[in-house]
Design a protein around this motif. Structure first.
Motif, PDB file in Angstrom:
ATOM      1  N   ASN A  93      16.304   1.501  12.037  1.00  0.00           N
ATOM      2  CA  ASN A  93      16.764   2.803  11.535  1.00  0.00           C
ATOM      3  C   ASN A  93      15.857   3.965  11.953  1.00  0.00           C
ATOM      4  OD1 ASN A  93      19.064   1.766  10.211  1.00  0.00           O
ATOM      5  ND2 ASN A  93      17.812   1.242   8.420  1.00  0.00           N
ATOM      6  N   ALA A  94      16.488   5.109  12.118  1.00  0.00           N
ATOM      7  CA  ALA A  94      15.773   6.358  12.366  1.00  0.00           C
ATOM      8  C   ALA A  94      15.125   6.827  11.067  1.00  0.00           C
ATOM      9  CB  ALA A  94      16.744   7.413  12.892  1.00  0.00           C
ATOM     10  N   VAL A  95      14.247   7.802  11.158  1.00  0.00           N
ATOM     11  CA  VAL A  95      13.466   8.225  10.001  1.00  0.00           C
ATOM     12  C   VAL A  95      14.348   8.630   8.821  1.00  0.00           C
ATOM     13  CG1 VAL A  95      11.900  10.012   9.143  1.00  0.00           C
ATOM     14  CG2 VAL A  95      11.388   8.854  11.298  1.00  0.00           C
ATOM     15  N   ALA A  96      15.335   9.488   9.049  1.00  0.00           N
ATOM     16  CA  ALA A  96      16.155   9.974   7.947  1.00  0.00           C
ATOM     17  C   ALA A  96      17.004   8.875   7.315  1.00  0.00           C
ATOM     18  CB  ALA A  96      17.057  11.112   8.423  1.00  0.00           C
ATOM     19  N   ASP A  97      17.181   7.787   8.019  1.00  0.00           N
ATOM     20  CA  ASP A  97      17.980   6.671   7.509  1.00  0.00           C
ATOM     21  C   ASP A  97      17.127   5.523   6.980  1.00  0.00           C
ATOM     22  OD1 ASP A  97      20.396   7.942   8.300  1.00  0.00           O
ATOM     23  OD2 ASP A  97      20.019   7.306  10.355  1.00  0.00           O
ATOM     24  N   THR A  98      15.817   5.703   6.950  1.00  0.00           N
ATOM     25  CA  THR A  98      14.901   4.663   6.476  1.00  0.00           C
ATOM     26  C   THR A  98      14.526   4.952   5.033  1.00  0.00           C
ATOM     27  OG1 THR A  98      13.990   4.339   8.703  1.00  0.00           O
ATOM     28  CG2 THR A  98      12.664   3.558   6.857  1.00  0.00           C
ATOM     29  N   ASP A  99      14.926   4.060   4.118  1.00  0.00           N
ATOM     30  CA  ASP A  99      14.568   4.283   2.718  1.00  0.00           C
ATOM     31  C   ASP A  99      13.181   3.709   2.438  1.00  0.00           C
ATOM     32  OD1 ASP A  99      14.855   1.495   2.321  1.00  0.00           O
ATOM     33  OD2 ASP A  99      16.900   1.703   1.551  1.00  0.00           O
ATOM     34  N   ASP A 100      12.704   3.896   1.227  1.00  0.00           N
ATOM     35  CA  ASP A 100      11.340   3.497   0.892  1.00  0.00           C
ATOM     36  C   ASP A 100      11.125   1.989   1.060  1.00  0.00           C
ATOM     37  OD1 ASP A 100      10.783   6.111   0.290  1.00  0.00           O
ATOM     38  OD2 ASP A 100      10.845   5.858  -1.887  1.00  0.00           O
ATOM     39  N   TRP A 103      10.854   1.078   4.742  1.00  0.00           N
ATOM     40  CA  TRP A 103       9.550   1.507   5.247  1.00  0.00           C
ATOM     41  C   TRP A 103       8.451   0.558   4.797  1.00  0.00           C
ATOM     42  CZ3 TRP A 103       7.705   4.275   8.965  1.00  0.00           C
ATOM     43  CH2 TRP A 103       6.405   4.772   8.921  1.00  0.00           C
ATOM     44  N   ARG A 104       8.501   0.160   3.516  1.00  0.00           N
ATOM     45  CA  ARG A 104       7.514  -0.774   2.996  1.00  0.00           C
ATOM     46  C   ARG A 104       7.566  -2.107   3.731  1.00  0.00           C
ATOM     47  NH1 ARG A 104       6.934  -5.081   0.136  1.00  0.00           N
ATOM     48  NH2 ARG A 104       9.176  -5.328  -0.145  1.00  0.00           N
ATOM     49  N   LEU A 105       8.779  -2.593   3.982  1.00  0.00           N
ATOM     50  CA  LEU A 105       8.930  -3.871   4.688  1.00  0.00           C
ATOM     51  C   LEU A 105       8.424  -3.770   6.124  1.00  0.00           C
ATOM     52  CD1 LEU A 105      12.402  -5.064   3.377  1.00  0.00           C
ATOM     53  CD2 LEU A 105      10.188  -6.136   2.946  1.00  0.00           C
ATOM     54  N   SER A 106       8.641  -2.628   6.767  1.00  0.00           N
ATOM     55  CA  SER A 106       8.141  -2.443   8.128  1.00  0.00           C
ATOM     56  C   SER A 106       6.627  -2.552   8.169  1.00  0.00           C
ATOM     57  CB  SER A 106       8.566  -1.068   8.676  1.00  0.00           C
ATOM     58  OG  SER A 106       9.956  -0.948   8.746  1.00  0.00           O
ATOM     59  N   ILE A 107       5.982  -1.856   7.245  1.00  0.00           N
ATOM     60  CA  ILE A 107       4.521  -1.880   7.201  1.00  0.00           C
ATOM     61  C   ILE A 107       4.018  -3.276   6.868  1.00  0.00           C
ATOM     62  CG2 ILE A 107       2.504  -1.005   5.967  1.00  0.00           C
ATOM     63  CD1 ILE A 107       4.026   1.652   5.660  1.00  0.00           C
ATOM     64  N   SER A 109       5.539  -6.324   7.182  1.00  0.00           N
ATOM     65  CA  SER A 109       5.812  -7.407   8.128  1.00  0.00           C
ATOM     66  C   SER A 109       5.067  -7.231   9.441  1.00  0.00           C
ATOM     67  CB  SER A 109       7.322  -7.528   8.384  1.00  0.00           C
ATOM     68  OG  SER A 109       7.827  -6.357   8.988  1.00  0.00           O
ATOM     69  N   ASN A 110       4.904  -6.007   9.903  1.00  0.00           N
ATOM     70  CA  ASN A 110       4.288  -5.792  11.213  1.00  0.00           C
ATOM     71  C   ASN A 110       2.801  -5.459  11.164  1.00  0.00           C
ATOM     72  OD1 ASN A 110       6.688  -6.041  12.935  1.00  0.00           O
ATOM     73  ND2 ASN A 110       7.382  -4.201  11.863  1.00  0.00           N
ATOM     74  N   LEU A 111       2.395  -4.651  10.199  1.00  0.00           N
ATOM     75  CA  LEU A 111       1.010  -4.177  10.171  1.00  0.00           C
ATOM     76  C   LEU A 111       0.155  -4.940   9.158  1.00  0.00           C
ATOM     77  CD1 LEU A 111      -1.154  -2.255  11.147  1.00  0.00           C
ATOM     78  CD2 LEU A 111      -0.251  -0.523   9.563  1.00  0.00           C
ATOM     79  N   THR A 112       0.627  -5.017   7.919  1.00  0.00           N
ATOM     80  CA  THR A 112      -0.170  -5.699   6.899  1.00  0.00           C
ATOM     81  C   THR A 112      -0.365  -7.171   7.252  1.00  0.00           C
ATOM     82  OG1 THR A 112       0.639  -4.173   5.209  1.00  0.00           O
ATOM     83  CG2 THR A 112      -0.356  -6.224   4.442  1.00  0.00           C
ATOM     84  N   THR A 113       0.674  -7.823   7.765  1.00  0.00           N
ATOM     85  CA  THR A 113       0.547  -9.229   8.151  1.00  0.00           C
ATOM     86  C   THR A 113      -0.580  -9.422   9.152  1.00  0.00           C
ATOM     87  OG1 THR A 113       2.872  -9.687   7.722  1.00  0.00           O
ATOM     88  CG2 THR A 113       1.745 -11.169   9.232  1.00  0.00           C
ATOM     89  N   CYS A 114      -0.630  -8.579  10.162  1.00  0.00           N
ATOM     90  CA  CYS A 114      -1.688  -8.691  11.170  1.00  0.00           C
ATOM     91  C   CYS A 114      -3.051  -8.359  10.568  1.00  0.00           C
ATOM     92  CB  CYS A 114      -1.378  -7.765  12.344  1.00  0.00           C
ATOM     93  SG  CYS A 114      -2.596  -7.839  13.673  1.00  0.00           S
ATOM     94  N   PHE A 115      -3.118  -7.296   9.789  1.00  0.00           N
ATOM     95  CA  PHE A 115      -4.379  -6.882   9.177  1.00  0.00           C
ATOM     96  C   PHE A 115      -4.960  -7.991   8.300  1.00  0.00           C
ATOM     97  CE2 PHE A 115      -6.434  -5.232   5.339  1.00  0.00           C
ATOM     98  CZ  PHE A 115      -7.528  -4.606   5.891  1.00  0.00           C
ATOM     99  N   GLY A 149      10.331   2.505  11.882  1.00  0.00           N
ATOM    100  CA  GLY A 149       9.329   1.677  11.232  1.00  0.00           C
ATOM    101  C   GLY A 149       8.676   0.713  12.197  1.00  0.00           C
ATOM    102  N   TYR A 150       9.478   0.109  13.054  1.00  0.00           N
ATOM    103  CA  TYR A 150       8.967  -0.844  14.038  1.00  0.00           C
ATOM    104  C   TYR A 150       8.037  -0.144  15.020  1.00  0.00           C
ATOM    105  CZ  TYR A 150       9.186  -4.792  17.328  1.00  0.00           C
ATOM    106  OH  TYR A 150       8.883  -5.850  18.149  1.00  0.00           O
ATOM    107  N   VAL A 151       8.471   0.987  15.557  1.00  0.00           N
ATOM    108  CA  VAL A 151       7.671   1.726  16.538  1.00  0.00           C
ATOM    109  C   VAL A 151       6.341   2.179  15.917  1.00  0.00           C
ATOM    110  CG1 VAL A 151       7.550   3.905  17.799  1.00  0.00           C
ATOM    111  CG2 VAL A 151       9.573   2.466  18.011  1.00  0.00           C
ATOM    112  N   THR A 152       6.406   2.716  14.716  1.00  0.00           N
ATOM    113  CA  THR A 152       5.202   3.231  14.063  1.00  0.00           C
ATOM    114  C   THR A 152       4.187   2.126  13.818  1.00  0.00           C
ATOM    115  OG1 THR A 152       6.512   4.953  12.986  1.00  0.00           O
ATOM    116  CG2 THR A 152       4.351   4.471  12.044  1.00  0.00           C
ATOM    117  N   THR A 153       4.652   1.003  13.297  1.00  0.00           N
ATOM    118  CA  THR A 153       3.719  -0.068  12.976  1.00  0.00           C
ATOM    119  C   THR A 153       3.213  -0.783  14.213  1.00  0.00           C
ATOM    120  OG1 THR A 153       5.647  -1.478  12.488  1.00  0.00           O
ATOM    121  CG2 THR A 153       4.560  -0.426  10.629  1.00  0.00           C
TER     122      THR A 153
END
Length: 262
Positions: A93-100, A103-107, A109-115, A149-153
């Motif tokens: 989803n694009a930014v305006a179509d991404t709900d909270d 966004w949380r799941l993007s962070i 699954s992609n970033l927190t998991t690695c961190f 969300g994918y691109v950002t993370t």
């Protein structure tokens, strides 16, 4: 055997790049700890690899589960030398179509998991002077449509790689970031199937469509990406840390504004 006697933890090891990397590492002499959220695929890969593999189902974004996966691997095999931080995937989803929640799941699954994976493994890696391969994407360097969300993370994983490299290089730990383009995996197959339904084409034709402007004109195989993970995990890349390695068939070398002249 380039990893003889080494122990690797592979996150997202049930399918795709993770499974191919686990198989390649065992073929090169390593023992592997297989982690991921789905026990079934992990068990299948572990069964193929025999005594050299330990399946530890875990959500690697969860500190307690990640810590237990590292502990179980060290207890079983005696050390930890390599981490392949490969889990992730959410973020449409694009930014305006991404709900909270998206966004949380993007962070997570992609970033927190690695961190969390890297943080919990670092004490053992400092002891072994080991190596981390962070698997990002060319979405960590460029932006696709409606995947904010994918691109950002995935971009954030490049920063995480560099931060770990700076802080832990003096303690003997190497970390590099691998950015694949299209790879034939079950996750990519699902994306191709959207084109199959939309355009009435086959899955092979869908892969051809998404790589028609890529210089090599094809996606990678999971085994090709696993070979790069092997290089980054092995002593052959001993001078490399904090690097971003692109494996995209030349996709990011293309000057998009000139496509009309091709």
């Amino acid at each position: 055997m380039r990893l003889k006697g080494k122990v690797a933890l592979v996150a997202g090891a049930g399918t795709g790049i993770g499974a191919a990397t686990a198989r390649r590492f065992v073929a090169e002499g390593a023992s592997v700890v297989l982690t991921g959220r789905r026990p079934g695929p992990l068990a299948e890969v572990a069964a193929d690899l025999g005594e050299a593999a330990l399946a530890v189902p875990a959500d690697m974004a969860d500190t307690a589960q990640a810590r237990e996966a590292v502990r179980a691997g060290v207890e079983r095999f005696g050390s930890l030398d390599v981490v392949i931080a490969n889990a992730g995937g959410h973020g449409g989803n694009a930014v305006a179509d991404t709900d909270d929640e998206d966004w949380r799941l993007s962070i997570e699954s992609n970033l927190t998991t690695c961190f969390v994976t890297c943080r919990e493994a670092l004490p053992a890696l400092v002891e072994s002077k080991g190596a981390i391969v962070v698997v990002s994407s060319i979405a960590g360097l460029t932006a696709g449509p409606a995947v904010a969300g994918y691109v950002t993370t995935k971009h954030a994983l490049v920063g995480l790689t560099r931060s770990i490299a700076r802080d832990y290089g003096p303690r003997g730990v190497r970390v590099n970031c691998l950015c694949p383009g299209w790879v034939r995996t079950p996750m990519a197959d699902e994306q191709m199937d959207e084109l199959v339904e939309r355009d009435g084409i086959t899955r092979d034709e869908a892969y051809a469509l998404v790589t028609k402007d890529v210089p090599l004109r094809r996606p990678a195989t999971a085994e090709e990406i696993a070979a790069i993970c092997l290089f980054l995990a092995s002593p052959e890349s001993a001078i490399m840390t904090g690097s971003v390695i692109v494996a995209d068939g030349g996709a990011t070398a293309v000057d998009l504004p000139t496509l009309a002249f091709a």
